[in-house]
Enzyme design. Structure first.
Site, PDB file in Angstrom:
ATOM      1  N   ASN A  19       0.679  -1.130  -0.211  1.00 49.09           N
ATOM      2  CA  ASN A  19       0.031  -0.029   0.018  1.00 49.09           C
ATOM      3  C   ASN A  19       0.991   1.182   0.106  1.00 49.09           C
ATOM      4  O   ASN A  19       0.441   2.176  -0.925  1.00 49.09           O
ATOM      5  CB  ASN A  19      -1.102  -0.078   1.272  1.00 49.09           C
ATOM      6  CG  ASN A  19      -2.030  -0.842   0.870  1.00 49.09           C
ATOM      7  OD1 ASN A  19      -3.175  -0.457   0.219  1.00 49.09           O
ATOM      8  ND2 ASN A  19      -2.197  -2.050   1.605  1.00 49.09           N
ATOM      9  N   LEU A  98      -3.907   1.551  18.117  1.00 50.62           N
ATOM     10  CA  LEU A  98      -3.527   2.904  18.501  1.00 50.62           C
ATOM     11  C   LEU A  98      -4.302   3.148  19.785  1.00 50.62           C
ATOM     12  O   LEU A  98      -5.187   3.003  20.302  1.00 50.62           O
ATOM     13  CB  LEU A  98      -3.797   4.000  17.637  1.00 50.62           C
ATOM     14  CG  LEU A  98      -3.376   3.945  16.127  1.00 50.62           C
ATOM     15  CD1 LEU A  98      -3.875   5.190  15.246  1.00 50.62           C
ATOM     16  CD2 LEU A  98      -1.896   3.769  16.085  1.00 50.62           C
ATOM     17  N   HIS A 114      -8.610  -1.245   5.900  1.00 52.04           N
ATOM     18  CA  HIS A 114      -9.181  -2.437   6.334  1.00 52.04           C
ATOM     19  C   HIS A 114      -9.406  -3.605   5.393  1.00 52.04           C
ATOM     20  O   HIS A 114     -10.359  -3.118   4.500  1.00 52.04           O
ATOM     21  CB  HIS A 114     -10.100  -2.432   7.456  1.00 52.04           C
ATOM     22  CG  HIS A 114     -10.511  -3.805   8.113  1.00 52.04           C
ATOM     23  ND1 HIS A 114      -9.645  -4.280   9.163  1.00 52.04           N
ATOM     24  CD2 HIS A 114     -11.495  -4.657   7.952  1.00 52.04           C
ATOM     25  CE1 HIS A 114     -10.421  -5.371   9.371  1.00 52.04           C
ATOM     26  NE2 HIS A 114     -11.434  -5.524   8.782  1.00 52.04           N
TER      27      HIS A 114
HETATM   28  C1  GRF Z   1      -3.347  -4.810   3.918  1.00 50.46           C
HETATM   29  O1  GRF Z   1      -4.093  -5.942   3.455  1.00 50.46           O
HETATM   30  C2  GRF Z   1      -4.256  -3.882   4.716  1.00 50.46           C
HETATM   31  O2  GRF Z   1      -5.479  -4.092   4.267  1.00 50.46           O
HETATM   32  C3  GRF Z   1      -4.009  -4.224   6.308  1.00 50.46           C
HETATM   33  O3  GRF Z   1      -2.799  -4.477   6.457  1.00 50.46           O
HETATM   34  C4  GRF Z   1      -2.185  -5.130   4.767  1.00 50.46           C
HETATM   35  C5  GRF Z   1      -0.839  -4.384   4.527  1.00 50.46           C
HETATM   36  O4  GRF Z   1      -0.263  -4.783   3.360  1.00 50.46           O
HETATM   37  N1  GRF Z   1      -4.328  -3.212   7.097  1.00 50.46           N
HETATM   38  P1  GRF Z   1       0.915  -4.053   2.910  1.00 50.46           P
HETATM   39  O5  GRF Z   1       1.979  -3.893   3.957  1.00 50.46           O
HETATM   40  O6  GRF Z   1       0.475  -2.886   2.430  1.00 50.46           O
HETATM   41  O7  GRF Z   1       1.284  -4.942   1.667  1.00 50.46           O
END
Ligand code: GRF
Length: 206
Positions: A19, A98, A114
C-alpha cells in the site's frame, strides 16, 4: 476543509508495504499533491522500509519493544510525526492498535485501510472471517481512525466478489488490488480538502 498546498503524510507500517508503494507511485505520477514526510516502522525488518528508502523518503525505525507501555510508545510516535510536520497519518499495514494519545493528537486525520467491508469483520484475519461466514462479497474500507478498533467514519469502500473456490490467499490478493486503488484515492480527497466529517458520516465534495 481547505485544500492543502502539499499535504504532508506520515505513513506507519509493519510489513511488506504494497500500500505504501501504491501511495508513492500515485504521488510520483502527480496524482496526489502530497509529500511523504516520513515512514515509521515498528519492525526493523519491514520491507516497506526498503521501498521508502528506494524513493529517498526519510524512515524512522520505532520499535515498540523499547517502550514499557503502549501509551509511552504512542507519545513518542506523536513527537516523531510532529517533528516532521505531518498533517495526515496513514496506517498502511501498521499492526498495532492506537491508544487515545495518538487518536486524540490527530482527530479525523488518521486513515486506515481494512481488508473487509466494515462494519463486517473488524480485527485480524478479516479475509478468513469473510470466507468462514460465507459472504458473497467482501472488499476493503478506508476509514478515519477513532477510539475503537476499525470503527471510525468510513471514507471509501470497494467491493470484490467471493468465489466458491476462493482461499484466504486468493481473496486477499483480489482485495489488495482494490486497496491499492482506493487508499491513494482517499488520500487524494483529503489532500484536496474534499472530505468533511459529520459524526459518523463522511461527506465528499464533488
Ligand atoms: C493490507 O491488507 C491492509 O488491508 C491491512 O494490512 C495489509 C498491509 O499490506 N491493514 P501491505 O503491507 O500494504 O502490503
Amino acid at each position: 476543509m481547505t485544500a492543502k498546498v502539499n499535504c504532508r503524510l506520515g505513513v506507519l507500517v509493519s510489513g511488506s508495504g504494497t500500500n505504501l508503494q501504491a501511495i508513492i507511485d500515485h504521488i510520483e505520477s502527480g496524482g496526489i499533491a502530497a509529500t511523504i514526510a516520513c515512514v515509521i516502522s515498528n519492525k526493523p525488518d519491514a520491507y516497506a522500509l526498503t521501498r521508502a528508502a528506494n524513493h529517498g523518503i526519510p524512515v524512522v525505525i520505532h520499535e515498540n519493544r523499547n517502550f514499557s507501555d503502549r501509551n509511552e510508545y504512542d507519545k513518542a510516535t506523536v513527537e516523531i510525526l510532529r517533528k516532521h510536520d505531518v498533517e495526515l497519518v496513514v496506517l498502511a499495514g501498521f499492526m498495532r492498535i492506537l491508544t487515545d494519545t495518538m487518536v486524540n493528537a490527530f482527530p479525523n486525520a488518521i486513515m486506515n485501510i481494512h481488508p473487509a467491508l466494515l462494519p463486517s469483520f473488524p480485527g485480524l484475519h478479516a479475509q478468513q472471517q469473510a470466507l468462514d461466514y460465507g459472504v458473497r462479497y467482501s472488499g476493503c474500507t478506508v476509514h478515519f481512525v477513532d477510539n475503537g478498533t476499525d470503527t471510525g467514519p468510513i471514507i471509501l469502500q470497494s467491493v470484490v466478489p467471493v468465489e466458491q473456490d476462493d482461499t484466504e490467499e486468493s481473496l486477499s490478493a483480489k482485495i489488495q488490488k482494490e486497496e491499492h486503488r482506493v487508499f491513494p484515492a482517499a488520500i487524494k480527497l483529503f489532500a484536496e480538502g474534499k472530505i468533511q466529517v459529520n459524526g459518523r458520516r463522511v461527506r465528499i465534495s464533488p
